[in-house]
Design a protein around this motif. Structure first.
Motif, PDB file in Angstrom:
ATOM      1  N   LEU A   1      -4.559  -0.264  -3.217  1.00 34.07           N
ATOM      2  CA  LEU A   1      -5.283   0.998  -3.361  1.00 34.07           C
ATOM      3  C   LEU A   1      -6.788   0.788  -3.191  1.00 34.07           C
ATOM      4  CD1 LEU A   1      -4.880   4.010  -3.974  1.00 34.07           C
ATOM      5  CD2 LEU A   1      -5.213   3.467  -6.399  1.00 34.07           C
ATOM      6  N   ILE A   2      -7.298  -0.321  -3.731  1.00 35.51           N
ATOM      7  CA  ILE A   2      -8.716  -0.656  -3.539  1.00 35.51           C
ATOM      8  C   ILE A   2      -9.004  -0.926  -2.064  1.00 35.51           C
ATOM      9  CG2 ILE A   2     -10.514  -2.336  -4.108  1.00 35.51           C
ATOM     10  CD1 ILE A   2      -9.133  -2.706  -6.815  1.00 35.51           C
TER      11      ILE A   2
ATOM     12  N   PHE B   1      -9.975   9.923   1.545  1.00 33.68           N
ATOM     13  CA  PHE B   1      -9.862   9.694   0.111  1.00 33.68           C
ATOM     14  C   PHE B   1      -8.855  10.638  -0.538  1.00 33.68           C
ATOM     15  CE2 PHE B   1     -13.799   7.142   0.015  1.00 33.68           C
ATOM     16  CZ  PHE B   1     -13.376   6.166  -0.867  1.00 33.68           C
ATOM     17  N   LEU B   2      -8.817  11.889  -0.079  1.00 35.12           N
ATOM     18  CA  LEU B   2      -7.853  12.832  -0.650  1.00 35.12           C
ATOM     19  C   LEU B   2      -6.421  12.402  -0.373  1.00 35.12           C
ATOM     20  CD1 LEU B   2      -9.581  16.243   0.155  1.00 35.12           C
ATOM     21  CD2 LEU B   2      -9.171  15.270  -2.097  1.00 35.12           C
ATOM     22  N   GLY B   3      -6.212  11.707   0.751  1.00 33.34           N
ATOM     23  CA  GLY B   3      -4.870  11.230   1.065  1.00 33.34           C
ATOM     24  C   GLY B   3      -4.389  10.126   0.138  1.00 33.34           C
ATOM     25  N   LEU B   4      -5.300   9.508  -0.624  1.00 34.81           N
ATOM     26  CA  LEU B   4      -4.906   8.463  -1.563  1.00 34.81           C
ATOM     27  C   LEU B   4      -4.368   9.030  -2.867  1.00 34.81           C
ATOM     28  CD1 LEU B   4      -7.876   5.952  -1.079  1.00 34.81           C
ATOM     29  CD2 LEU B   4      -5.589   5.822  -0.102  1.00 34.81           C
TER      30      LEU B   4
ATOM     31  N   ILE C   1       2.742  -3.866  -9.634  1.00 35.35           N
ATOM     32  CA  ILE C   1       1.692  -2.904  -9.981  1.00 35.35           C
ATOM     33  C   ILE C   1       0.315  -3.469  -9.633  1.00 35.35           C
ATOM     34  CG2 ILE C   1       0.564  -1.720 -11.901  1.00 35.35           C
ATOM     35  CD1 ILE C   1       3.304  -1.458 -13.200  1.00 35.35           C
ATOM     36  N   SER C   2       0.112  -4.761  -9.891  1.00 35.44           N
ATOM     37  CA  SER C   2      -1.174  -5.395  -9.559  1.00 35.44           C
ATOM     38  C   SER C   2      -1.413  -5.384  -8.052  1.00 35.44           C
ATOM     39  CB  SER C   2      -1.196  -6.832 -10.084  1.00 35.44           C
ATOM     40  OG  SER C   2      -0.989  -6.868 -11.473  1.00 35.44           O
ATOM     41  N   ILE C   3      -0.351  -5.665  -7.287  1.00 30.31           N
ATOM     42  CA  ILE C   3      -0.484  -5.642  -5.822  1.00 30.31           C
ATOM     43  C   ILE C   3      -0.793  -4.228  -5.335  1.00 30.31           C
ATOM     44  CG2 ILE C   3       0.757  -5.994  -3.657  1.00 30.31           C
ATOM     45  CD1 ILE C   3       2.273  -8.252  -5.006  1.00 30.31           C
TER      46      ILE C   3
END
Length: 225
Positions: A199-200, A86-89, A192-194
């Motif tokens: 990211l999700i 998670f920190l890598g995100l 941006i939506s993609i």
């Protein structure tokens, strides 16, 4: 282009040429000291619920012969990997789990400890595990060879699985973000939506991969008992 693309995974920094990026591996420890909270918050209750469910599942996989308290080893492994995934995100935070240096350092000692424990204490069971029940006599040497190879490559598969999944998502997000400057304005919103959807997806992959590593390590441990 490929050199610049993969340079985002370079663990070195420009500060006295010291690899300080690896300090991000310890950032997960900042989330642990709950004793400083006077009243348990929702985050504390939710995390305890997750750990209790993991403890019950790992205990079921290990069986009655599993050592007492061994589930906490795999819960710690799950927590450590998930925190670092998670920190890598987050932007400008080094993803330590995307390197074989870290993933092999976790999987190899675990596998070696399982093997030493199994062959020293349950050598007869380990020999029997190499030949599945009902195998014809002519196929027994091949089954021993196949089982030995599959057993030896286990730490490598654990490490490569985690590393490849972490690198793939980050590379895809980096490729899409680099092409955004060439897009017209109306396509920027689509990009941006993609990126948000990716990211999700990466957040789900971060949880799934840590769970998969912990479950497979538990299964490998249960085989030597």
């Amino acid at each position: 282009m490929m050199t610049n693309l993969f340079s985002i995974f370079d663990p070195s920094t420009n500060l006295f040429n010291i690899p300080l990026n690896w300090l991000s591996t310890m950032l997960g420890l900042l989330f642990i000291p709950y004793m400083y909270w006077l009243i348990p918050n929702r985050h504390f209750i939710f995390w305890n619920l997750i750990l209790n469910n993991l403890h019950k599942e790992f205990k079921t996989l290990l069986g009655l012969k599993g050592s007492v308290g061994s589930t906490f080893i795999f819960i710690t492994l799950f927590s450590f990997i998930m925190f670092n995934n998670f920190l890598g995100l987050f932007p400008y935070i080094f993803t330590s789990t995307s390197h074989l240096t870290l993933s092999l350092s976790m999987s190899l000692p675990l596998w070696l400890s399982f093997m030493f424990f199994g062959w020293i204490n349950n050598s007869q069971h380990m020999f029997a595990h190499m030949i599945p029940q009902g195998t014809p006599n002519i196929l027994m040497p091949f089954m021993v060879l196949i089982e030995s190879i599959s057993n030896i490559i286990r730490p490598g598969t654990l490490a490569v699985r985690l590393t490849a999944n972490m690198i793939a998502g980050h590379l895809l997000m980096t490729l899409l973000s680099n092409t955004g400057q060439n897009f017209p304005t109306y396509l920027i919103f689509l990009l941006i939506s993609i990126q948000i959807l990716l990211l999700i997806l990466e957040s789900a992959v971060a949880i799934i991969q840590s769970y998969v590593i912990a479950i497979l390590s538990t299964l490998y441990s249960s085989e030597v008992n």
